[in-house]
Every structure is written in structure tokens, then in C-alpha cells.
Design an enzyme around this catalytic site. Structure first.
Site, PDB file in Angstrom:
ATOM      1  N   LYS A 129      58.995  60.936  20.356  1.00 43.59           N
ATOM      2  CA  LYS A 129      59.611  62.215  20.030  1.00 43.59           C
ATOM      3  C   LYS A 129      59.064  63.348  20.877  1.00 43.59           C
ATOM      4  O   LYS A 129      59.794  64.269  21.232  1.00 43.59           O
ATOM      5  CB  LYS A 129      59.440  62.485  18.537  1.00 43.59           C
ATOM      6  N   LYS A 142      69.841  51.382  14.123  1.00 41.38           N
ATOM      7  CA  LYS A 142      69.928  51.672  12.696  1.00 41.38           C
ATOM      8  C   LYS A 142      70.715  52.954  12.445  1.00 41.38           C
ATOM      9  O   LYS A 142      70.767  53.851  13.289  1.00 41.38           O
ATOM     10  CB  LYS A 142      68.538  51.783  12.084  1.00 41.38           C
ATOM     11  N   LYS A 197      70.115  59.809  10.564  1.00 37.03           N
ATOM     12  CA  LYS A 197      70.518  61.208  10.435  1.00 37.03           C
ATOM     13  C   LYS A 197      70.530  61.922  11.771  1.00 37.03           C
ATOM     14  O   LYS A 197      71.285  62.871  11.980  1.00 37.03           O
ATOM     15  CB  LYS A 197      69.554  61.947   9.502  1.00 37.03           C
TER      16      LYS A 197
END
Length: 406
Positions: A175, A270, A273
Site C-alpha cells: 500500500k 477477491k 471494497k
């Protein structure tokens, strides 16, 4: 939530599952168990029960049930993956364990977020918990930031956490690389320590864990061992404490097989969101027409018939698994029912099943979210119960670390 769960957060909380912890993690756990003799007798299977320890906390000493803590971040819409991979499972767990389910709003600010939406999203997430079947007579539901012990323990644990442990965290590397150094706050690096605080505050016996959270649970266990070794036992007793362990070392609880829900646009990724396209997920509050449109446009393949577990057909396996989970049928029943269907026929069947399953949740959600007083009361009561447990742990840690008592 860009990280889910328990946490699901787990603390994204998470919609993934894994059959076992890796051999490397297992080996490391066992080595640490040998190093800190108090835990040498612990098994590695997630169903191994913690040995009762009257030195941990007054609450755990009198509790018959094992404790589970988990939660979901209030960022983005709660989708089918969050529900089938975590929240739906919580409903059955609350009948077997002492459960605390919280909205992990402190984790939601580790990356840029909309300040105007955070409060609303927090309430929406709480309402969805209840609408999905979380029973407040069996489980405590609360907001993470409403129990200040989470932040206090984070700071205390940070002083005992080697920076090297955090630098090895895969999610931080990924990230921070995407966001760039100038856009990454310290909170993203220390996020796993807060997650450890969430778990250890409540003397959790078991933690629901998915593939993307295994490393964080490993750190939590190592940190619990480290703090117990540095400050517990005789050292704590000499400072006026009870001695023994400050924290239970939690075991992983593996989600049910088949609970991993993949993207509608890529059967190898997967459902998330954070995915740019809303087409990739079914949100729990999507209308009938929106669900029908997403299923109609979802990615499929050109193979004849439908089947599970063909590595060349990830989308087929995913959609059949979703159908199985929302209907409650067995894998064998679904395989037999759908083996000769074409995609056009199956998509209609799947849409009807999804709408039928989600409609009662949506109706109940509207009832709960419109009664602000009721929801506020639930969250206040849940926070009070959680704080009673957390404050006991926090007081012991302050004492064991040598702080002047209030």
C-alpha cells in the site's frame, strides 16, 4: 475498508479463508513457545483451547465460553464478500462463544478518507451487523474509537514492538508503494500494532483469520509473548501485581471452507471494497435491479455446463460457490442442479437467490437505521461492556510497565 477484518479487520476482518497457517509460521510459533515456556504446551490447531489462567483477568477467569473479537472497517459499502466471509459466520459464532463485534473506525483513517462520510458509514456498518443477525443479547456491538483503551494500549505496545517486525508487513509494503512515501502516514506502518491492541485488550482466545491477515496475527502472537516475557510473571508481581501473563496468546480460527468470495469481473481476485469498479461486487444494500444488472454483466466463460473446482474456470467456481452459500445447499446438490445449465439460465437463478437472501437484511437495515435512538443505545451499551473488559487489561499493563497508578 481497504483492509478487512478482523479484521474483516480481522479485523477486516476478511472474506478470505485458508486451510492452515503456513509451515513457516507454525515453526516460528513453536520456537517462540519453547522460548517462553508458559506456552510450550499450546497446540497449533485453531481449535486448541487456551489453558485457563487466573492471572490474565478477572473476566476471563470466570468466563465459561472462549472469547472472539472481530470487526469491519466503515469504509466503502459492505459487500457480499464481507458478509459471506465474516459477518454471516459471526451469527453462528455468537451462539458458541463470548463475542465482541466492533466497527473499526480507527483503522479507517490509515489512508486518505472522507471525513464527512466516516460517522455515517460507522452507523451504517453497525446497522448492517444487526440486520445480518448479530444479537445484542449474545454479542457486544460497539465502535472502536468509543473505547479509548484501544489507542492507549497501541502506544504501550508500540514501545515493545521492534521496527523490523513492522517493516516486514506485506500489506504496508504494497500500500505504501501504491500511495507513495509522501502520502503514507505513520498510522499505516503501526496499523498491525493497533490490530494487536484490538485483540489483546479483550484477552481473545480465538481470532477469525484469512489469508491476508495471517501475518498480522503472527505479529500479535509474537508481541503478546514478548510483552509477557518483558513485563509479566515475577517482574509484574514485584510491582504489586498478580504476576503471570498479561495477555493470552490468541489462536487462529479458520473460516468455513468456501467462504471466500471473488470479484465478479475477475475470478482470481477477491471481492473488495477498494476495487475501482462497483461492478466487481454485490453490495448488501444493492437493489434488485442493480443485482440483476451486475450478475447479467459479470465475467463468465465459454465452457459447456457448470462445474466446481476446475482451475481453468475460476469465475464458474466463484458463482456456483456464491449460489451454494446464499441458498444453504450442499456443494453436491448445487453441482447436480447446475451441471447442465447454460450461463443465461444460471444467472437468472443466481439473481433470484441473491435477491431472496438479501431482501430480509435490507428490510431490517432500513428499520434499524431509521431508529437513531435504538442504534445509539446499542452502541453505547456495547462500548460500556467492552470498556469494562479492556480497562482491566489496560490497568494491568500500566502497572506491569511501572507507571504511577492513578
Amino acid at each position: 475498508m481497504s483492509r478487512t477484518s478482523i479484521l474483516s479487520h480481522f479485523l477486516n476482518l476478511s472474506n478470505t479463508s485458508s486451510p492452515h497457517l503456513s509451515c513457516r509460521i507454525q515453526s516460528r510459533f513453536l520456537k517462540r513457545a519453547e522460548l517462553f515456556g508458559d506456552y510450550a504446551s499450546r497446540g497449533r490447531c485453531f481449535c486448541t483451547l487456551s489453558v485457563p489462567d487466573s492471572n490474565v483477568s478477572d473476566d476471563s477467569a470466570t468466563s465459561v465460553r472462549k472469547r472472539i473479537v472481530s470487526g469491519v472497517q466503515p469504509t466503502g459499502s459492505i459487500h457480499l464478500g464481507n458478509y459471506l466471509g465474516a459477518i454471516k459466520n459471526w451469527v453462528s459464532l455468537q451462539d458458541k462463544y463470548d463475542t465482541l463485534f466492533f466497527i473499526v473506525d480507527l483503522h479507517a483513517i490509515t489512508l486518505p478518507y472522507d471525513t464527512r462520510e466516516l460517522s455515517k458509514a460507522t452507523k451504517d456498518t453497525a446497522a448492517i451487523y444487526l440486520a445480518c443477525g448479530i444479537d445484542t443479547s449474545k454479542a457486544s456491538v460497539f465502535v472502536q474509537s468509543h473505547v479509548r483503551a484501544h489507542v492507549e494500549l497501541l502506544w504501550l505496545l508500540s514501545s515493545a514492538t521492534p521496527i523490523g517486525w513492522l517493516n516486514r508487513m506485506i500489506q504496508f509494503k504494497e500500500k505504501s508503494r501504491k500511495a507513495g512515501d509522501e502520502n503514507v502516514g505513520v498510522a499505516l506502518l503501526t496499523y498491525p500494532v493497533l490490530m494487536a491492541s484490538d485483540i489483546l485488550l479483550y484477552q481473545s482466545d480465538l481470532v477469525p483469520v484469512g489469508e491476508d491477515q495471517k501475518q498480522h496475527l503472527e505479529l500479535t502472537r509474537e508481541l503478546a509473548d514478548r510483552v509477557n516475557h518483558l513485563y509479566g510473571g515475577r517482574k509484574w508481581k514485584k510491582l504489586g501485581g498478580r504476576g503471570g501473563s498479561l495477555f493470552k496468546v490468541p489462536e487462529p480460527l479458520i473460516p468455513p471452507a468456501g467462504a471466500r468470495v471473488m470479484s465478479l469481473t475477475d475470478g482470481l481476485s477477491k471481492m473488495s471494497k477498494s476495487a475501482p469498479s462497483d461492478q466487481s461486487r454485490i453490495n448488501l444494500l444493492d437493489s434488485k435491479d442493480v443485482i440483476a444488472n451486475k450478475i447479467k454483466r459479470c465475467k463468465t466463460d465459454s465452457f459447456p455446463g457448470l462445474e466446481f473446482d476446475n482451475p481453468d474456470r475460476p469465475e464458474c467456481n466463484n458463482l456456483l460457490s456464491v449460489y451454494q452459500l446464499v441458498t444453504g445447499k450442499t456443494k453436491e446438490e448445487v453441482a447436480q442442479e447446475c451441471q447442465n445449465m447454460n450461463w443465461g439460465t444460471f444467472k437468472v437463478v443466481l439473481t433470484d437467490a441473491l435477491v431472496a437472501h438479501l431482501n430480509p437484511i435490507q428490510v431490517r437495515y432500513e428499520e434499524i437505521i431509521s431508529d437513531t435512538g435504538y442504534l445509539d443505545g446499542v452502541l453505547a451499551e456495547g462500548a460500556e461492556k467492552a470498556a469494562n473488559i479492556a480497562d482491566t487489561t489496560l490497568k494491568n499493563v500500566y502497572q506491569a510497565m511501572g507507571f504511577l497508578q492513578r
